[in-house]
Design a protein around this motif. Structure first.
Motif, PDB file in Angstrom:
ATOM      1  N   PRO A   1       0.822  -1.214   0.000  1.00 16.37           N
ATOM      2  CA  PRO A   1       0.000   0.000   0.000  1.00 16.37           C
ATOM      3  C   PRO A   1       0.858   1.266   0.000  1.00 16.37           C
ATOM      4  CG  PRO A   1      -0.704  -1.547   1.705  1.00 16.37           C
ATOM      5  CD  PRO A   1       0.622  -2.025   1.205  1.00 16.37           C
ATOM      6  N   GLU A   2       0.297   2.332  -0.529  1.00 16.92           N
ATOM      7  CA  GLU A   2       0.920   3.656  -0.498  1.00 16.92           C
ATOM      8  C   GLU A   2      -0.116   4.615   0.069  1.00 16.92           C
ATOM      9  OE1 GLU A   2       4.081   5.626  -3.381  1.00 16.92           O
ATOM     10  OE2 GLU A   2       2.081   5.583  -4.267  1.00 16.92           O
ATOM     11  N   LEU A   3       0.140   5.143   1.276  1.00 10.70           N
ATOM     12  CA  LEU A   3      -0.865   5.875   2.035  1.00 10.70           C
ATOM     13  C   LEU A   3      -0.330   7.219   2.496  1.00 10.70           C
ATOM     14  CD1 LEU A   3      -1.792   2.826   4.288  1.00 10.70           C
ATOM     15  CD2 LEU A   3      -3.075   3.598   2.282  1.00 10.70           C
ATOM     16  N   ASP A   4      -1.226   8.183   2.663  1.00  9.91           N
ATOM     17  CA  ASP A   4      -0.845   9.472   3.236  1.00  9.91           C
ATOM     18  C   ASP A   4      -0.776   9.355   4.752  1.00  9.91           C
ATOM     19  OD1 ASP A   4      -0.692  10.932   0.826  1.00  9.91           O
ATOM     20  OD2 ASP A   4      -2.871  11.147   0.787  1.00  9.91           O
ATOM     21  N   GLY A   5       0.256   9.968   5.340  1.00 13.39           N
ATOM     22  CA  GLY A   5       0.403   9.926   6.789  1.00 13.39           C
ATOM     23  C   GLY A   5       1.299  11.029   7.295  1.00 13.39           C
ATOM     24  N   ASP A   6       1.686  10.928   8.555  1.00  7.77           N
ATOM     25  CA  ASP A   6       2.506  11.953   9.187  1.00  7.77           C
ATOM     26  C   ASP A   6       3.347  11.297  10.271  1.00  7.77           C
ATOM     27  OD1 ASP A   6       3.587  14.399   9.960  1.00  7.77           O
ATOM     28  OD2 ASP A   6       1.636  15.413   9.928  1.00  7.77           O
ATOM     29  N   LEU A   7       4.389  12.005  10.697  1.00 10.59           N
ATOM     30  CA  LEU A   7       5.223  11.532  11.798  1.00 10.59           C
ATOM     31  C   LEU A   7       4.697  11.986  13.150  1.00 10.59           C
ATOM     32  CD1 LEU A   7       8.816  12.043  10.317  1.00 10.59           C
ATOM     33  CD2 LEU A   7       7.429   9.954  10.366  1.00 10.59           C
ATOM     34  N   ARG A   8       3.636  12.789  13.130  1.00 11.21           N
ATOM     35  CA  ARG A   8       3.036  13.299  14.366  1.00 11.21           C
ATOM     36  C   ARG A   8       1.541  13.032  14.353  1.00 11.21           C
ATOM     37  NH1 ARG A   8       6.108  16.798  11.901  1.00 11.21           N
ATOM     38  NH2 ARG A   8       8.078  17.507  12.813  1.00 11.21           N
ATOM     39  N   ALA A   9       1.001  12.799  15.546  1.00  9.25           N
ATOM     40  CA  ALA A   9      -0.442  12.631  15.665  1.00  9.25           C
ATOM     41  C   ALA A   9      -1.136  13.968  15.462  1.00  9.25           C
ATOM     42  CB  ALA A   9      -0.790  12.071  17.034  1.00  9.25           C
ATOM     43  N   SER A  10      -2.291  13.943  14.812  1.00 14.78           N
ATOM     44  CA  SER A  10      -3.066  15.162  14.591  1.00 14.78           C
ATOM     45  C   SER A  10      -4.525  14.762  14.374  1.00 14.78           C
ATOM     46  CB  SER A  10      -2.543  15.912  13.358  1.00 14.78           C
ATOM     47  OG  SER A  10      -2.776  15.148  12.186  1.00 14.78           O
ATOM     48  N   ALA A  11      -5.379  15.772  14.288  1.00 22.54           N
ATOM     49  CA  ALA A  11      -6.781  15.485  13.984  1.00 22.54           C
ATOM     50  C   ALA A  11      -6.909  14.824  12.619  1.00 22.54           C
ATOM     51  CB  ALA A  11      -7.588  16.775  14.036  1.00 22.54           C
ATOM     52  N   ARG A  12      -6.011  15.182  11.698  1.00 23.82           N
ATOM     53  CA  ARG A  12      -6.034  14.578  10.361  1.00 23.82           C
ATOM     54  C   ARG A  12      -5.493  13.162  10.373  1.00 23.82           C
ATOM     55  NH1 ARG A  12      -2.837  13.939   5.698  1.00 23.82           N
ATOM     56  NH2 ARG A  12      -0.984  14.598   6.830  1.00 23.82           N
ATOM     57  N   CYS A  13      -4.489  12.897  11.208  1.00 21.35           N
ATOM     58  CA  CYS A  13      -3.834  11.591  11.255  1.00 21.35           C
ATOM     59  C   CYS A  13      -3.797  11.082  12.697  1.00 21.35           C
ATOM     60  CB  CYS A  13      -2.412  11.683  10.694  1.00 21.35           C
ATOM     61  SG  CYS A  13      -2.334  12.025   8.927  1.00 21.35           S
ATOM     62  N   PRO A  14      -4.888  10.466  13.175  1.00 24.66           N
ATOM     63  CA  PRO A  14      -4.940  10.039  14.571  1.00 24.66           C
ATOM     64  C   PRO A  14      -4.605   8.565  14.813  1.00 24.66           C
ATOM     65  CG  PRO A  14      -7.137   9.998  13.662  1.00 24.66           C
ATOM     66  CD  PRO A  14      -6.214  10.410  12.528  1.00 24.66           C
ATOM     67  N   VAL A  15      -4.344   7.791  13.741  1.00 25.77           N
ATOM     68  CA  VAL A  15      -4.221   6.334  13.891  1.00 25.77           C
ATOM     69  C   VAL A  15      -2.750   5.928  13.886  1.00 25.77           C
ATOM     70  CG1 VAL A  15      -4.932   4.096  12.986  1.00 25.77           C
ATOM     71  CG2 VAL A  15      -6.404   6.107  12.642  1.00 25.77           C
ATOM     72  N   PRO A  16      -2.217   5.385  14.996  1.00 24.72           N
ATOM     73  CA  PRO A  16      -0.785   5.089  15.061  1.00 24.72           C
ATOM     74  C   PRO A  16      -0.408   3.774  14.398  1.00 24.72           C
ATOM     75  CG  PRO A  16      -1.829   4.538  17.135  1.00 24.72           C
ATOM     76  CD  PRO A  16      -2.907   5.141  16.269  1.00 24.72           C
ATOM     77  N   LEU A  17       0.802   3.748  13.844  1.00 27.28           N
ATOM     78  CA  LEU A  17       1.481   2.529  13.431  1.00 27.28           C
ATOM     79  C   LEU A  17       2.632   2.315  14.401  1.00 27.28           C
ATOM     80  CD1 LEU A  17       1.695   3.188   9.579  1.00 27.28           C
ATOM     81  CD2 LEU A  17      -0.078   1.893  10.805  1.00 27.28           C
ATOM     82  N   TYR A  18       2.770   1.102  14.928  1.00 23.24           N
ATOM     83  CA  TYR A  18       3.717   0.863  16.007  1.00 23.24           C
ATOM     84  C   TYR A  18       4.933   0.067  15.563  1.00 23.24           C
ATOM     85  CZ  TYR A  18       0.166   2.313  19.428  1.00 23.24           C
ATOM     86  OH  TYR A  18      -0.750   3.023  20.164  1.00 23.24           O
ATOM     87  N   ALA A  19       6.088   0.410  16.159  1.00 22.47           N
ATOM     88  CA  ALA A  19       7.267  -0.443  16.101  1.00 22.47           C
ATOM     89  C   ALA A  19       7.080  -1.596  17.082  1.00 22.47           C
ATOM     90  CB  ALA A  19       8.513   0.356  16.457  1.00 22.47           C
TER      91      ALA A  19
END
Length: 321
Positions: free
Chosen positions: A85-103
């Motif tokens: 997959p190729e998805l939009d995301g961020d390195l910081r949590a925000s209202a736009r990107c609230p779902v974490p990916l974990y190590a």
């Protein structure tokens, strides 16, 4: 029918439908990319022989070095597809990107099931510094875990490559089958894309359905991968679209050439290489075809759910199978 003990039957190359028409040179290039990692009787011999084969002699190499062996276990054959997959995301949590990916947390026990998906999504790991990146859509995050690798496009234009780092030890459960069993989707309309559409259309039921799959996947950042290279497979090398197969290594040696024949909407007659595995890939007649990167590859992968057969090419120097 549940798989039973494996049975092997010797075939000839003339028994492989479409064998003569395949691009054997392309298959040889992919075989060479991981064959040096193989161990066991005959595999080092086959890998050494492959080093000096010219592209025009690739078919002859496979026919001289290997014997086609049909491996069966009494279970139904099933081929599916997977992609990066190729998805939009961020390195910081925000209202736009609230779902974490974990190590992978360093204290995750290796031998026993750990935190469930429900516990993790309820915040059991929150704030402990294990977050790698954040996505906007929980459905995208869920399916990224199913694929096991992906690309996250960051706001500044950089692309973060992520690979599989481990799981929580809970068994994988197909939510597509769950939705079929509930009557929410008909059996002939349960592709990955249709399951995603259903989840997004039913936000009140979405979390409970996704949590029925207790398996949770952790990621690691992949440094130094060329943009054109595929994600890393189980062998630690990039996989190749249209040539890499995920298999059950209990039945198919990783690195082995595997001939596949499927008869779905997109028939396959192709020599693949077993370079990957997956939590849902169990049995001698179960395999996952890597089809590429991005949304178009995702749609294509989601449509593959076909019967057929796969035939392992076994080194002649290995002796009787």
């Amino acid at each position: 029918m549940r798989p039973g003990p494996a049975r092997r039957a010797m075939l000839g190359f003339g028994d492989l439908d479409g064998w003569a028409g395949d691009d054997h040179a392309g298959a040889l290039e992919v075989f060479r990319s991981t064959c040096d990692l193989m161990a066991g009787p005959g595999w080092a011999w086959a890998a050494g022989l492959a080093r000096d084969v010219r592209p025009g002699a690739a078919r002859d190499f496979f026919e001289r070095a290997f014997r086609p062996v049909l491996v069966e276990d009494g279970g139904p054959a099933l081929f599916t597809g997977y992609h990066e997959p190729e998805l939009d995301g961020d390195l910081r949590a925000s209202a736009r990107c609230p779902v974490p990916l974990y190590a992978l947390p360093p204290d995750r026990p290796a031998e026993t099931p750990w935190l469930s998906r429900t516990e993790i999504e309820a915040g059991a790991l929150a704030g402990q510094g294990h977050e790698i990146a954040w996505l906007s859509d929980p459905v995208d995050a869920f399916f990224l875990q199913i694929q096991g690798s992906g690309r996250v496009r960051l706001p500044e234009g950089r692309v973060l490559r992520l690979g599989y780092a481990g799981g929580n030890g809970h068994p994988y459960v197909s939510i597509g089958r769950l939705l079929i069993a509930r009557g929410a989707l008909p059996a002939d309309r349960a592709s990955a894309e249709e399951v995603k559409d259903w989840l997004r259309a039913h936000p009140g039921e979405r979390a409970d359905v996704m949590r029925a799959n207790g398996s949770f996947v952790f990621f690691r950042v992949l440094e130094g991968l060329p943009p054109g290279a595929g994600p890393l497979g189980t062998l630690g090398r990039p996989v190749t679209a249209g040539r890499t197969l995920a298999v059950d290594p209990a039945h198919v040696p990783l690195g082995a050439p595997v001939w596949i024949e499927t008869d779905g909407a997109e028939p396959w007659r192709r020599l693949m290489v077993a370079q990957d595995t997956g939590s849902a890939i169990k049995g001698a007649r179960r395999a996952d075809i890597f089809v590429g990167t991005g949304p178009e590859a995702g749609a294509r992968a989601g449509r593959i759910r076909d019967g057929g057969r796969m035939v392992v090419l076994w080194p002649r120097e290995a002796g009787p199978t």
